[in-house]
Design a protein around this motif. Structure first.
Motif, PDB file in Angstrom:
ATOM      1  N   TYR A  57      -0.653 -16.607  -6.260  1.00  0.00           N
ATOM      2  CA  TYR A  57      -1.874 -16.400  -7.047  1.00  0.00           C
ATOM      3  C   TYR A  57      -1.918 -15.009  -7.699  1.00  0.00           C
ATOM      4  N   LEU A  58      -1.029 -14.131  -7.283  1.00  0.00           N
ATOM      5  CA  LEU A  58      -1.130 -12.734  -7.683  1.00  0.00           C
ATOM      6  C   LEU A  58      -0.375 -12.431  -8.974  1.00  0.00           C
ATOM      7  N   THR A  59      -0.758 -11.322  -9.595  1.00  0.00           N
ATOM      8  CA  THR A  59      -0.060 -10.858 -10.794  1.00  0.00           C
ATOM      9  C   THR A  59       1.281 -10.247 -10.382  1.00  0.00           C
ATOM     10  N   GLU A  60       2.175 -10.102 -11.346  1.00  0.00           N
ATOM     11  CA  GLU A  60       3.459  -9.456 -11.049  1.00  0.00           C
ATOM     12  C   GLU A  60       3.241  -8.031 -10.575  1.00  0.00           C
ATOM     13  N   ALA A  61       2.293  -7.341 -11.211  1.00  0.00           N
ATOM     14  CA  ALA A  61       2.007  -5.955 -10.806  1.00  0.00           C
ATOM     15  C   ALA A  61       1.507  -5.910  -9.364  1.00  0.00           C
ATOM     16  N   GLY A  62       0.649  -6.848  -8.993  1.00  0.00           N
ATOM     17  CA  GLY A  62       0.143  -6.920  -7.626  1.00  0.00           C
ATOM     18  C   GLY A  62       1.255  -7.181  -6.628  1.00  0.00           C
ATOM     19  N   LYS A  63       2.129  -8.115  -6.965  1.00  0.00           N
ATOM     20  CA  LYS A  63       3.269  -8.431  -6.086  1.00  0.00           C
ATOM     21  C   LYS A  63       4.171  -7.222  -5.903  1.00  0.00           C
ATOM     22  N   GLN A  64       4.400  -6.480  -6.989  1.00  0.00           N
ATOM     23  CA  GLN A  64       5.272  -5.305  -6.910  1.00  0.00           C
ATOM     24  C   GLN A  64       4.675  -4.224  -6.017  1.00  0.00           C
ATOM     25  N   VAL A  65       3.366  -4.002  -6.146  1.00  0.00           N
ATOM     26  CA  VAL A  65       2.705  -3.002  -5.305  1.00  0.00           C
ATOM     27  C   VAL A  65       2.795  -3.411  -3.838  1.00  0.00           C
ATOM     28  N   ILE A  66       2.545  -4.677  -3.540  1.00  0.00           N
ATOM     29  CA  ILE A  66       2.603  -5.149  -2.154  1.00  0.00           C
ATOM     30  C   ILE A  66       4.034  -5.091  -1.623  1.00  0.00           C
ATOM     31  N   ALA A  67       5.012  -5.398  -2.469  1.00  0.00           N
ATOM     32  CA  ALA A  67       6.420  -5.289  -2.039  1.00  0.00           C
ATOM     33  C   ALA A  67       6.759  -3.845  -1.674  1.00  0.00           C
ATOM     34  N   LYS A  68       6.175  -2.915  -2.392  1.00  0.00           N
ATOM     35  CA  LYS A  68       6.457  -1.493  -2.167  1.00  0.00           C
ATOM     36  C   LYS A  68       5.646  -0.909  -1.005  1.00  0.00           C
ATOM     37  N   GLU A  69       4.332  -1.222  -0.972  1.00  0.00           N
ATOM     38  CA  GLU A  69       3.433  -0.590   0.001  1.00  0.00           C
ATOM     39  C   GLU A  69       3.146  -1.445   1.229  1.00  0.00           C
ATOM     40  N   GLY A  70       3.355  -2.755   1.117  1.00  0.00           N
ATOM     41  CA  GLY A  70       2.994  -3.666   2.203  1.00  0.00           C
ATOM     42  C   GLY A  70       1.706  -4.394   1.887  1.00  0.00           C
ATOM     43  N   VAL A  71       1.309  -5.346   2.746  1.00  0.00           N
ATOM     44  CA  VAL A  71       0.117  -6.152   2.505  1.00  0.00           C
ATOM     45  C   VAL A  71      -1.157  -5.348   2.757  1.00  0.00           C
ATOM     46  N   TYR A  72      -1.020  -4.190   3.368  1.00  0.00           N
ATOM     47  CA  TYR A  72      -2.124  -3.242   3.541  1.00  0.00           C
ATOM     48  C   TYR A  72      -1.526  -1.845   3.521  1.00  0.00           C
ATOM     49  N   THR A  73      -2.409  -0.858   3.348  1.00  0.00           N
ATOM     50  CA  THR A  73      -1.952   0.529   3.292  1.00  0.00           C
ATOM     51  C   THR A  73      -3.052   1.419   3.850  1.00  0.00           C
ATOM     52  N   LYS A  74      -2.848   2.727   3.780  1.00  0.00           N
ATOM     53  CA  LYS A  74      -3.900   3.680   4.170  1.00  0.00           C
ATOM     54  C   LYS A  74      -4.295   4.481   2.942  1.00  0.00           C
ATOM     55  N   ASP A  75      -5.607   4.743   2.822  1.00  0.00           N
ATOM     56  CA  ASP A  75      -6.071   5.529   1.676  1.00  0.00           C
ATOM     57  C   ASP A  75      -5.967   7.016   1.986  1.00  0.00           C
ATOM     58  N   TRP A  76      -6.473   7.843   1.074  1.00  0.00           N
ATOM     59  CA  TRP A  76      -6.365   9.292   1.214  1.00  0.00           C
ATOM     60  C   TRP A  76      -7.122   9.832   2.414  1.00  0.00           C
ATOM     61  N   GLU A  77      -8.062   9.022   2.969  1.00  0.00           N
ATOM     62  CA  GLU A  77      -8.790   9.454   4.169  1.00  0.00           C
ATOM     63  C   GLU A  77      -8.145   8.908   5.440  1.00  0.00           C
ATOM     64  N   GLY A  78      -7.077   8.115   5.273  1.00  0.00           N
ATOM     65  CA  GLY A  78      -6.408   7.539   6.429  1.00  0.00           C
ATOM     66  C   GLY A  78      -6.985   6.215   6.881  1.00  0.00           C
ATOM     67  N   ASP A  79      -7.887   5.637   6.067  1.00  0.00           N
ATOM     68  CA  ASP A  79      -8.491   4.345   6.408  1.00  0.00           C
ATOM     69  C   ASP A  79      -7.607   3.197   5.930  1.00  0.00           C
ATOM     70  N   LEU A  80      -7.599   2.109   6.680  1.00  0.00           N
ATOM     71  CA  LEU A  80      -6.843   0.910   6.315  1.00  0.00           C
ATOM     72  C   LEU A  80      -7.519   0.213   5.143  1.00  0.00           C
ATOM     73  N   VAL A  81      -6.749  -0.077   4.096  1.00  0.00           N
ATOM     74  CA  VAL A  81      -7.291  -0.691   2.877  1.00  0.00           C
ATOM     75  C   VAL A  81      -6.257  -1.626   2.258  1.00  0.00           C
ATOM     76  N   THR A  82      -6.717  -2.433   1.311  1.00  0.00           N
ATOM     77  CA  THR A  82      -5.795  -3.229   0.506  1.00  0.00           C
ATOM     78  C   THR A  82      -5.106  -2.297  -0.491  1.00  0.00           C
ATOM     79  N   PRO A  83      -3.856  -2.577  -0.853  1.00  0.00           N
ATOM     80  CA  PRO A  83      -3.190  -1.760  -1.875  1.00  0.00           C
ATOM     81  C   PRO A  83      -3.856  -1.969  -3.237  1.00  0.00           C
ATOM     82  N   VAL A  84      -3.727  -0.972  -4.112  1.00  0.00           N
ATOM     83  CA  VAL A  84      -4.273  -1.077  -5.464  1.00  0.00           C
ATOM     84  C   VAL A  84      -3.169  -0.831  -6.489  1.00  0.00           C
TER      85      VAL A  84
END
Length: 195
Positions: A57-84
């Motif tokens: 269902y995802l865009t190519e850009a979304g798939k690429q970000v998830i391939a690089k960062e994972g299905v989740y990541t941490k933001d600048w405050e160290g909180d668990l978030v979805t990749p952007v």
């Protein structure tokens, strides 16, 4: 404030009117903001498990970000978030034919591919939960991108706590929600009696 079990609920949640108006906002909450959607620790293995069903269902850009960062990541405050994607839209979002951002996770859920609707923080929005050691604080997150939702809620007479019945029950259970309804209705009746 309304106190139920280990939760402290802002009066706004009972007082304010709200119905998402995606035709007007175009899914702005999936692209605006300074990081991805907040995630709970228990949601991380779920995202790992469902990703193969969500990926189509995802865009190519979304798939690429998830391939690089994972299905989740941490933001600048160290909180668990979805990749952007490029600091903007959620990697799980895609644009429909009308240019409205939709959630790939929710699309997979709606098509019966998975039984997880979307991250609870997205499902509960515009309620934001802050977790403290002893309690959870539930607050209404006022944001200009939701002005059309406030207007629609007012027009339809739907208070925020009723619009978010399903995710509130998902987060805290039926008995908790029934108590919230009772508390709000009692406060409303008392307020009307004073007028």
């Amino acid at each position: 404030m309304i106190l139920i079990d280990n939760t402290c609920i802002s009066d706004d949640i009972g007082d304010q009117f709200f119905v998402c108006n995606i035709e007007k906002c175009k899914g702005a909450c999936c692209v605006e903001g300074d990081s991805g959607a907040p995630l709970e620790p228990e949601e991380l293995p779920i995202l790992e498990q469902i990703y193969p069903h969500v990926e189509p269902y995802l865009t190519e850009a979304g798939k690429q970000v998830i391939a690089k960062e994972g299905v989740y990541t941490k933001d600048w405050e160290g909180d668990l978030v979805t990749p952007v994607i490029d600091g903007k839209e959620c990697a799980y979002a895609f644009y429909d034919q009308k240019g409205t951002l939709k959630c790939g996770i929710e699309a997979a859920y709606n098509d019966g591919k998975i039984d997880y609707k979307k991250p609870i923080s997205c499902h509960l929005y515009p309620i934001r939960i802050t977790k403290y050691d002893q309690y959870h604080a539930l607050n209404y997150d006022r944001w200009h991108i939701c002005n059309s939702a406030c207007s629609l809620g007012q027009d339809l007479g739907v208070p925020l706590y009723k619009f978010l019945k399903e995710p509130l029950i998902r987060a805290y259970g039926e008995a908790w929600y029934e108590q919230l309804v009772q508390e709000v209705e009692e406060r409303t009746a008392a307020g009307n009696a004073k007028k």
